[in-house]
Design a protein around this motif. Structure first.
Motif, PDB file in Angstrom:
ATOM      1  N   THR A 116      -1.656  -9.212  -9.110  1.00 27.44           N
ATOM      2  CA  THR A 116      -3.001  -8.999  -9.558  1.00 27.44           C
ATOM      3  C   THR A 116      -3.818  -8.113  -8.586  1.00 27.44           C
ATOM      4  O   THR A 116      -5.066  -7.750  -9.030  1.00 27.44           O
ATOM      5  CB  THR A 116      -3.818 -10.443  -9.294  1.00 27.44           C
ATOM      6  N   SER A 117      -3.399  -7.762  -7.404  1.00 27.23           N
ATOM      7  CA  SER A 117      -4.171  -6.732  -6.699  1.00 27.23           C
ATOM      8  C   SER A 117      -3.245  -5.453  -6.197  1.00 27.23           C
ATOM      9  O   SER A 117      -3.409  -4.841  -5.368  1.00 27.23           O
ATOM     10  CB  SER A 117      -4.284  -7.509  -5.258  1.00 27.23           C
ATOM     11  N   LYS A 176      -7.096  -0.052   1.910  1.00 28.64           N
ATOM     12  CA  LYS A 176      -5.720  -0.234   1.078  1.00 28.64           C
ATOM     13  C   LYS A 176      -5.452   1.179   0.085  1.00 28.64           C
ATOM     14  O   LYS A 176      -6.356   1.833  -0.133  1.00 28.64           O
ATOM     15  CB  LYS A 176      -6.089  -1.357  -0.013  1.00 28.64           C
ATOM     16  N   ARG A 177      -4.137   1.110   0.029  1.00 27.30           N
ATOM     17  CA  ARG A 177      -3.697   2.322  -0.839  1.00 27.30           C
ATOM     18  C   ARG A 177      -3.960   1.882  -2.293  1.00 27.30           C
ATOM     19  O   ARG A 177      -4.163   0.777  -2.608  1.00 27.30           O
ATOM     20  CB  ARG A 177      -2.034   2.369  -0.586  1.00 27.30           C
ATOM     21  N   PRO A 178      -4.035   3.048  -3.021  1.00 23.87           N
ATOM     22  CA  PRO A 178      -4.398   3.081  -4.553  1.00 23.87           C
ATOM     23  C   PRO A 178      -3.442   2.308  -5.375  1.00 23.87           C
ATOM     24  O   PRO A 178      -3.823   1.486  -6.059  1.00 23.87           O
ATOM     25  CB  PRO A 178      -4.408   4.550  -5.078  1.00 23.87           C
ATOM     26  N   VAL A 179      -2.159   2.180  -5.009  1.00 20.03           N
ATOM     27  CA  VAL A 179      -1.260   1.516  -5.473  1.00 20.03           C
ATOM     28  C   VAL A 179      -0.353   0.859  -4.530  1.00 20.03           C
ATOM     29  O   VAL A 179       0.093   1.721  -3.609  1.00 20.03           O
ATOM     30  CB  VAL A 179      -0.291   1.987  -6.487  1.00 20.03           C
ATOM     31  N   ASP A 180      -0.023  -0.423  -4.457  1.00 14.77           N
ATOM     32  CA  ASP A 180       0.702  -1.068  -3.450  1.00 14.77           C
ATOM     33  C   ASP A 180       1.575  -2.268  -4.045  1.00 14.77           C
ATOM     34  O   ASP A 180       1.221  -3.442  -4.436  1.00 14.77           O
ATOM     35  CB  ASP A 180      -0.203  -1.858  -2.146  1.00 14.77           C
ATOM     36  N   MET A 181       2.938  -1.954  -4.092  1.00 15.38           N
ATOM     37  CA  MET A 181       3.689  -2.756  -5.097  1.00 15.38           C
ATOM     38  C   MET A 181       4.138  -4.029  -4.098  1.00 15.38           C
ATOM     39  O   MET A 181       4.702  -4.985  -4.538  1.00 15.38           O
ATOM     40  CB  MET A 181       4.982  -1.910  -5.563  1.00 15.38           C
ATOM     41  N   SER A 182       3.871  -3.821  -2.793  1.00 19.59           N
ATOM     42  CA  SER A 182       4.105  -4.928  -1.835  1.00 19.59           C
ATOM     43  C   SER A 182       3.224  -6.236  -2.079  1.00 19.59           C
ATOM     44  O   SER A 182       3.316  -7.477  -1.587  1.00 19.59           O
ATOM     45  CB  SER A 182       4.299  -4.580  -0.482  1.00 19.59           C
ATOM     46  N   VAL A 231      -7.907   0.029  -7.917  1.00 19.01           N
ATOM     47  CA  VAL A 231      -9.321   0.274  -9.063  1.00 19.01           C
ATOM     48  C   VAL A 231      -9.543  -1.064  -9.794  1.00 19.01           C
ATOM     49  O   VAL A 231     -10.436  -1.773  -9.717  1.00 19.01           O
ATOM     50  CB  VAL A 231      -9.136   1.316  -9.762  1.00 19.01           C
ATOM     51  N   SER A 232      -8.310  -1.755 -10.077  1.00 14.47           N
ATOM     52  CA  SER A 232      -8.571  -2.929 -11.127  1.00 14.47           C
ATOM     53  C   SER A 232      -9.184  -4.323 -10.206  1.00 14.47           C
ATOM     54  O   SER A 232      -9.668  -4.897 -10.598  1.00 14.47           O
ATOM     55  CB  SER A 232      -7.468  -3.145 -11.938  1.00 14.47           C
ATOM     56  N   TRP A 233      -8.521  -4.130  -8.952  1.00  9.23           N
ATOM     57  CA  TRP A 233      -8.697  -5.316  -7.965  1.00  9.23           C
ATOM     58  C   TRP A 233     -10.243  -5.147  -7.696  1.00  9.23           C
ATOM     59  O   TRP A 233     -10.527  -6.304  -7.554  1.00  9.23           O
ATOM     60  CB  TRP A 233      -7.805  -5.082  -6.968  1.00  9.23           C
ATOM     61  N   ASP A 242     -17.969  -8.549  -1.433  1.00  7.93           N
ATOM     62  CA  ASP A 242     -17.875  -8.575   0.050  1.00  7.93           C
ATOM     63  C   ASP A 242     -16.385  -8.567   0.564  1.00  7.93           C
ATOM     64  O   ASP A 242     -15.985  -8.223   1.424  1.00  7.93           O
ATOM     65  CB  ASP A 242     -18.588  -9.670   0.754  1.00  7.93           C
ATOM     66  N   GLU A 243     -15.577  -9.216  -0.498  1.00  4.89           N
ATOM     67  CA  GLU A 243     -14.268  -9.494  -0.333  1.00  4.89           C
ATOM     68  C   GLU A 243     -13.216  -8.220  -0.229  1.00  4.89           C
ATOM     69  O   GLU A 243     -12.081  -8.105   0.132  1.00  4.89           O
ATOM     70  CB  GLU A 243     -13.508 -10.482  -1.256  1.00  4.89           C
ATOM     71  N   VAL A 244     -13.705  -6.966  -0.791  1.00  8.67           N
ATOM     72  CA  VAL A 244     -13.170  -5.976  -0.923  1.00  8.67           C
ATOM     73  C   VAL A 244     -13.114  -5.171   0.468  1.00  8.67           C
ATOM     74  O   VAL A 244     -12.129  -4.340   0.543  1.00  8.67           O
ATOM     75  CB  VAL A 244     -13.548  -4.866  -2.147  1.00  8.67           C
TER      76      VAL A 244
END
Length: 457
Positions: free
Chosen positions: A381-382, A371-377, A386-388, A399-401
């Protein structure tokens, strides 16, 4: 940047040449007048970008501009289309982060100096020549200011002239653009003998004069490591500056993870782990071995380039020293990319070695998650990687990441070990982050040690 059909009037501002990250531009079908700016990106745009404006002139539209007195001071776009506003809106729209980022971009731009007009960066072919380092001394030779140096011991090219370089890039044709960043565009160059090079055409407000610039480039050329992109040479003439690098056949990690169709599926776990190890080795060399030590300040997946064997090479290191005044290992100008910038930069915009470690931690999360560091799509909450990841890990759902392409193929334990290392790197407290050398050692031990032996984040 598409401003076509907007009933714009006046003259195209010369300051728009500073938008060096543009790959396309159009002001077609407006009421613009006066000369089309030359140099910079304006030498790469097509004539169709300016059609439908009978008052425009210049070589690109094949209309000669009248040499009227005061032409350089003819009216610019109306105030309601302030250049900073246009740039800010473009940055906000392109980043996809909405109004908040747009406002932030406008604020940052208001703090930066944009010089309207200025000298053209068009190359004077009859005066500029570039030679190899052999037999030329930049401080004693007559044409020292026009020399391209290749100070590395193992060079890919010899006695390269500016004519050959222009031919190799098709006069810096837009179709040869292979990358863009905070310091300029990168072009693919193919020499007559088939040698491939990457040529970065620097843009921006240089903090160093020509002699100091040369000294800095020569200092950077001494940074030689198998996991750094090799600086082959440079060309400098007044405001025109090029850096020549080794060409990386497989482009950037960002391209393979996020842009190339089926690219992520071709990066299996062992390849991703090799990339992480190689990039950490290159960064460790910058931080601890080369003199002077280098703070990269913009570690991200697009600055990790891959050769034909998918070995990682860190790129764009030290470029901030060429653009901005650099006096110590701690610098005070904000340089970075959204999603990779350490949280401490919000309180004090100071770049440090541990800031690089944070950014590298984000790169490791990209390798793990795809995943990208920031994905506005994505859901709110995700959106921020980093926070996700931190939230799922705190809930025991680590395991879900992981990238679904990697799960269940016998490498889950190794991925958990790398996740532990990445989470240490993205610690909110910079003083609790490991050094890059510790990261190197931990990544080297992945697969050979028990996960519980790692330091607990």
């Amino acid at each position: 940047m598409d401003l076509s059909g907007n009933r714009l009037s006046g003259q195209i501002p010369e300051s728009l040449r500073g938008l060096y990250f543009l790959s396309s531009f159009s002001v077609a079908y407006n009421n613009l007048q006066g000369p089309i700016p030359s140099g910079g990106q304006f030498d790469t745009f097509t004539s169709s970008s300016f059609e439908g404006n009978p008052g425009l002139c210049g070589s690109i539209v094949q209309r000669i501009c009248p040499n009227a007195p005061g032409a350089a001071h003819s009216p610019t776009l109306p105030k309601r289309l302030n250049t900073k506003l246009i740039i800010g809106l473009v940055l906000g729209i392109c980043s996809g982060t909405g109004l908040v980022i747009t406002v932030l971009a406008l604020w940052i731009l208001s703090k930066r100096r944009i010089i309207p007009g200025g000298d053209t960066d068009k190359i004077e072919l009859d005066t500029l020549s570039c030679n190899s380092y052999s037999g030329v001394h930049p401080q004693t030779d007559k044409d020292a200011s026009l020399v391209m140096l290749f100070p590395n011991k193992t060079n890919e090219v010899k006695d390269l002239t500016i004519f050959e370089l222009l031919k190799a890039t098709d006069n810096f044709n837009q179709e040869n653009i292979i990358g863009c960043g905070g310091f300029g565009l990168v072009y693919k160059a193919i020499l007559a003998d088939g040698t491939k090079l990457a040529v970065k055409k620097l843009s921006g407000d240089f903090g160093l004069m020509e002699r100091e610039f040369k000294a800095e480039v020569e200092a950077l050329s001494t940074a030689q490591h198998e996991n750094l992109v090799s600086l082959q040479g440079y060309c400098v003439h007044e405001g025109f500056r090029l850096l020549i690098y080794s060409y990386m056949e497989n482009g950037s990690l960002d391209y393979w993870l996020h842009e190339k169709e089926n690219g992520p599926s071709q990066l299996d776990w062992q390849t991703r782990l090799k990339i992480a190890r190689g990039a950490s080795n290159g960064l460790a060399y910058m931080h601890q071995i080369c003199e002077p030590h280098i703070v990269h300040r913009d570690i991200k997946s697009s600055n990790i380039l891959l050769d034909d064997k998918f070995e990682a090479h860190v790129a764009d290191f030290g470029l901030s020293r060429l653009i901005l005044p650099y006096h110590t290992h701690v610098t005070t100008e904000l340089v970075g990319t959204l999603g990779y910038i350490p949280p401490e930069y919000g309180q004090a915009w100071v770049a440090t070695l541990r800031g690089d470690v944070y950014s590298f931690g984000v790169v490791m999360l990209e390798l793990l998650t795809g995943k990208r560091p920031v994905d506005m799509s994505r859901p709110k909450t995700s959106r921020e990687l980093v926070s996700w990841v931190q939230r799922l890990r705190s809930e025991g759902k680590q395991d879900e990441v992981f990238d679904p392409l990697l799960k269940g193929k016998g490498s889950d334990e190794e991925m958990l070990q790398v996740l532990d290392v990445a989470c240490l790197c993205i610690n909110q407290n910079p003083f609790k982050r490991p050094t890059i050398q510790e990261v190197v050692e931990w990544l080297k031990g992945v697969g050979t040690i028990n996960r519980n032996q790692n330091k607990d984040p």
